[in-house]
Design an enzyme around this catalytic site. Sequence first.
Site, PDB file in Angstrom:
ATOM      1  N   SER A   1       0.950  -1.143  -0.502  1.00 53.08           N
ATOM      2  CA  SER A   1      -0.091  -0.104   0.291  1.00 53.08           C
ATOM      3  C   SER A   1       0.525   1.228  -0.072  1.00 53.08           C
ATOM      4  CB  SER A   1      -1.352  -0.143   0.631  1.00 53.08           C
ATOM      5  OG  SER A   1      -0.430  -0.446   2.716  1.00 53.08           O
TER       6      SER A   1
ATOM      7  N   HIS B   1      -5.847  -2.877  -3.030  1.00 51.32           N
ATOM      8  CA  HIS B   1      -5.360  -1.999  -4.292  1.00 51.32           C
ATOM      9  C   HIS B   1      -4.399  -2.297  -5.290  1.00 51.32           C
ATOM     10  CE1 HIS B   1      -4.261   1.436  -0.835  1.00 51.32           C
ATOM     11  NE2 HIS B   1      -4.003   0.038  -0.348  1.00 51.32           N
TER      12      HIS B   1
ATOM     13  N   LYS C   1     -11.174   1.133  -1.680  1.00 49.09           N
ATOM     14  CA  LYS C   1     -10.217   1.383  -2.669  1.00 49.09           C
ATOM     15  C   LYS C   1     -11.007   1.756  -4.127  1.00 49.09           C
ATOM     16  CE  LYS C   1      -7.382   1.007   0.564  1.00 49.09           C
ATOM     17  NZ  LYS C   1      -6.649   0.553   2.289  1.00 49.09           N
TER      18      LYS C   1
END
Length: 383
Positions: free
Chosen positions: A183, A211, A241
Amino acid sequence: MSDSLTEYALEKLAEIEAAGLTRKLIPTDRTQAAYLSRGGRDYVSFSCNDYLNLATHPVVKAAAIEATQKYGTGAGASRLITGNYSLLPALEQRLAAFKEAEDCVVFGSGYLANTGIIPTLVGAADLVLADELSHACLLAGSRLSGAAEYRFLHNDLNHLEKLLAAHREQHNHCLILTDGVFSMDGDLAPVHELAALAEKYDAWLMVDDAHGLGVVSGGKGSSVQNGSRANIPLQMGTLSKAIGSYGGYVCTSKAVADLLRNRARTLVYSTGMPPAAAAAALAALDIIENDANRVARPMEHAKNFCRSLNLAQPHSPIVPIVLGAPERALSAAGKLEDQGFLVTAIRPPTVPEGTARLRITFTSDHKAGDVDALAAAIREHVL
Ligand SMILES: *Cc1c(COP(=O)(O)O)cnc(C)c1O
């Protein structure tokens, strides 16, 4: 103030301040896509994890509004009581299909997922081996489990194998933990090699794809590398996300999913996620599966940016510029802010001591001109 609680807080805050590590919550309104407003001023944000700008996408917002009309604003109870409105099993099926797994369990957030899954699967007789740069909530889950824990050097397969050889036999079960896309660094875990080591030592591999989904490997996520899906029995991730919503999940076998539904404390004892969040996630998955251009853009922006600053080619839309001391990162972020760019300084303990950095994230709705302008500002004011 003379009470001991307030005194304790003030002392701690003074220590944090002296180390240059004070953090503040700043009112920030993400007005649209990659742009936001803060303190009455508009900025181009290079700090959001909303990689595909789906949190403000009209179709995703409409789905959330419709679900609120139909199911209300809250789930009303834990999923095991009355909180399992029909969008949740639909979302689980959809995620399982996306990740080519038998089943999936959705949690209230990624943090809740990791702190629920890990202690359900391992305990005091077991072993956890975690990449040293794993996200804080993987490590929190490991600590909660009571298992013996060792960290392996970042992406270092030799070190991981040494630890397996030294410690695996003394423990009942073994769980290997890693981020799929790291990340704060943006690099990828070597998932195929990790899966092979896990198999060799009868360890269970859990990869956190927070991610990755919607972002790398054409949106398929970090478990797909070099064109094939690695054998990862626990594919965990977040809906907060690239999915633009809120919630966490793990795609796994039916047996493990059923065990988690029975035993994961953050599922059993926490209210189901709000209907709007589930509906938004479903709508976002549709877009990810059907809009290849949107999915490709964050990576394209990152590549162009790195090329123009002669940085190493990125593996994800997360590009770190490591500056060292916290003050340097703060001052660089301040200069960029003056130019209208929001690039948050990331400091310890989020990243290791001595590696404070700017963390830049690129998103679909950034314009090529935004990316060029940021590169120019960084060349002039930071490097
Ligand atoms: C953000 C993040 C999480 C936490 O997910 P939330 O849904 O925001 O709680 C977990 N793991 C990684 C790697 C993350 O980056």
